[in-house]
Design an enzyme around this catalytic site. Structure first.
Site, PDB file in Angstrom:
ATOM      1  N   ALA A  53      42.820 -17.759 -31.544  1.00  0.00           N
ATOM      2  CA  ALA A  53      41.463 -17.298 -31.228  1.00  0.00           C
ATOM      3  C   ALA A  53      40.888 -16.579 -32.445  1.00  0.00           C
ATOM      4  O   ALA A  53      41.621 -15.894 -33.170  1.00  0.00           O
ATOM      5  CB  ALA A  53      41.473 -16.363 -30.020  1.00  0.00           C
ATOM      6  N   GLU A  54      39.582 -16.730 -32.662  1.00  0.00           N
ATOM      7  CA  GLU A  54      38.922 -16.163 -33.841  1.00  0.00           C
ATOM      8  C   GLU A  54      39.169 -14.665 -33.993  1.00  0.00           C
ATOM      9  O   GLU A  54      39.188 -14.138 -35.104  1.00  0.00           O
ATOM     10  CB  GLU A  54      37.398 -16.404 -33.778  1.00  0.00           C
ATOM     11  CG  GLU A  54      36.980 -17.833 -34.016  1.00  0.00           C
ATOM     12  CD  GLU A  54      36.838 -18.607 -32.723  1.00  0.00           C
ATOM     13  OE1 GLU A  54      37.756 -18.535 -31.869  1.00  0.00           O
ATOM     14  OE2 GLU A  54      35.812 -19.291 -32.550  1.00  0.00           O
ATOM     15  N   ASN A  55      39.309 -13.954 -32.862  1.00  0.00           N
ATOM     16  CA  ASN A  55      39.488 -12.503 -32.937  1.00  0.00           C
ATOM     17  C   ASN A  55      40.920 -12.098 -33.285  1.00  0.00           C
ATOM     18  O   ASN A  55      41.287 -10.939 -33.107  1.00  0.00           O
ATOM     19  CB  ASN A  55      39.029 -11.835 -31.634  1.00  0.00           C
ATOM     20  CG  ASN A  55      39.782 -12.334 -30.416  1.00  0.00           C
ATOM     21  OD1 ASN A  55      40.303 -13.449 -30.411  1.00  0.00           O
ATOM     22  ND2 ASN A  55      39.836 -11.544 -29.378  1.00  0.00           N
ATOM     23  N   ALA A  76      38.614 -15.645 -27.742  1.00  0.00           N
ATOM     24  CA  ALA A  76      37.311 -15.665 -28.407  1.00  0.00           C
ATOM     25  C   ALA A  76      36.173 -15.859 -27.418  1.00  0.00           C
ATOM     26  O   ALA A  76      35.022 -15.534 -27.719  1.00  0.00           O
ATOM     27  CB  ALA A  76      37.278 -16.752 -29.478  1.00  0.00           C
ATOM     28  N   SER A  95      42.478 -13.748 -39.546  1.00  0.00           N
ATOM     29  CA  SER A  95      42.282 -14.841 -38.604  1.00  0.00           C
ATOM     30  C   SER A  95      41.487 -15.976 -39.244  1.00  0.00           C
ATOM     31  O   SER A  95      41.811 -17.160 -39.087  1.00  0.00           O
ATOM     32  CB  SER A  95      41.547 -14.324 -37.362  1.00  0.00           C
ATOM     33  OG  SER A  95      41.296 -15.383 -36.483  1.00  0.00           O
TER      34      SER A  95
END
Lengths: 217, 246
Positions: A53-55, A76, A95
């Protein structure tokens, strides 16, 4: 979900299921919000998939039911997910370092349009001044594969598989595979190659719904 | 002379000297790490002509907690630097969108990874970098690109902040920070990019030496002010987000 039953071919989960079956052993997978999220519901056996996930949540698992969630943990899409064994947390720059350095095997996203030259558009609607980019441009430019899930046509019947994008693009020439309710389609220059048609969908019907040539299944 | 403590007793005191025209970064992503209490204090403090830097202006979900969109509604913001000026789903609405579309507030739309790296670069003493992201898109029009190793890259500049507002799980009196799970996100990057970093802290602030030095996520070198978040309802805490019915 009203109306989906009347459409030919796959429904939302059906499209996600079909895309998920494309995932290879040990892949690092990033799922965008909306229909792509549903790929994590698909039982594809144990392929050792790691969801990124982007986070910076790497190795997340299923969404937890109310009461069992940890409010410090979201994917995300803002869903309260769980962590699989081997999960790790990194900050946002690390990330996206993972993304830009080409370590994502596939990114699955929604889109408004996919063009047969591999361009796609998913961040800005017609007439808007701004839009929502999020991580889409980084993922699209740098993932090893870009899979797009989208309804084959707009509400007015216009094809979302197009000769050239009319909307501002997210990235150029990157789409590997588009999954619509009618089938699996690969950008192939001046048209799309049909990899597979959804159950009950005939080639002629798919061609009639598409704004550029389809090449045989 | 007594050493000045980083630990302050109120959010109001912590944000009292944020000047008009400041560039203010906000940590947080989809809830965790978002400095709700410091944002509320900034709403009350009233600084004007701010440039707000964050992943998003917030407000797409209920219940709504203090966010950049509210600072915009309060007339405090000249410009926002973010990766969303509209919601991901066209059927959702961000309160900020209408202010941008009408020209009442300016915005610079930046891809999320580029935003993170611009902040990282600022905190790392790097003035600019090349990235493959956004090449060939509307965002790259008229801007400097360079072909390196046969691939085209876009020049991006570091993004320095005057102030960072972030939220952490644990801190010690030396300003060292530890985040829990998805709370980390942009917070370390905002802290390193800023001249003044103000942190709202969830757990009791510990004496120096109480945190394991090997497990610290942000060095106190980057942290100037700490405020412990009081229990609800006085303090604002992350709540479960209500999913939009689909």
């Amino acid at each position: 979900m009203s109306g989906t039953e009347s459409k030919p071919g796959w429904d939302r989960q059906g499209m996600a299921d079909r895309i998920a079956r494309e995932f290879g052993e040990g892949w690092i997978v990033n799922l965008g919000v909306g229909i792509p999220t549903l790929c994590s519901n698909t039982d594809i056996g144990d392929r050792g998939i790691t969801y990124h996930a982007e986070n910076g949540v790497i190795g997340y698992g299923p969404v937890l039911p109310p009461g069992q969630e940890d409010l410090h943990l979201v994917n995300a899409g803002g869903q309260n997910v769980s962590l699989n064994p081997g999960a790790a947390i990194v900050h946002h720059a690390d990330s996206f370092g993972i993304i830009r350095s080409g370590r994502i095997d596939v990114t699955v996203m929604g889109a408004y349009e996919v063009a047969c030259n591999g361009d796609f558009a998913n961040w800005k609607v017609a007439g808007a001044k701004g839009g929502g980019i999020g991580g889409a441009m980084d993922l699209a430019a740098c993932a090893k594969r870009v899979f797009i899930i989208l309804e084959h046509t707009q509400r007015n019947g216009a094809s979302r598989l197009v000769p050239r994008c009319a909307l501002p693009v997210t990235a150029r020439g990157v789409v590997t595979l588009a999954c619509t309710n009618l089938g699996l389609f690969e950008p192939a220059g001046e048209g799309f190659r049909v990899r597979e048609l959804a159950p009950g969908v005939h080639f002629a019907a798919a061609q009639a719904a598409t704004a550029c040539p389809l090449y045989g299944a | 002379m007594a050493r000045k403590s980083r630990v302050l007793g109120s959010f109001a005191e912590a944000v009292s000297d944020i000047a008009d025209g400041s560039v203010v970064g906000f940590g947080g992503f989809a809830g965790p790490g978002t400095p709700y209490n410091l944002t509320r204090a900034l709403l009350e403090q009233g600084a004007k002509r701010l440039t707000c830097v964050a992943n998003t202006t917030g407000g797409a979900h209920q219940p709504r907690l203090p966010d950049i969109g509210m600072l915009v509604e309060n007339g405090q913001v000249a410009k926002v630097v973010c990766s969303f000026t509209a919601a991901t789903r066209p059927t959702d609405t961000l309160p900020f969108t209408k202010y941008y579309e009408s020209g009442e507030c300016d915005a610079e739309l930046v891809p999320q990874g580029t935003l993170a790296e611009r902040l990282r670069a600022a905190g790392a003493g790097i003035p600019a970098f090349y990235t493959p992201t956004a090449v060939g898109t509307e965002l790259a029009e008229g801007r400097e690109t360079r072909v390196i190793g046969g691939r085209e890259y876009l020049l991006e500049y570091a993004l320095k902040l005057d102030v960072a507002l972030i939220r952490a799980w644990k801190a010690d009196e030396a300003g060292n920070l530890v985040f829990r799970l998805a709370q980390r996100n942009f917070c370390p990057l905002m802290a390193t990019a800023a001249t003044l970093t103000i942190v709202e802290v969830e757990e009791p602030i510990l004496p120096a030496g109480a945190l394991d030095p090997d497990l610290i996520h942000v060095s106190g070198i980057f942290v100037q002010r700490l405020v412990r978040i009081p229990p609800a309802p006085e303090g604002l805490w992350t709540v479960r987000r209500v999913e939009r019915a689909r």
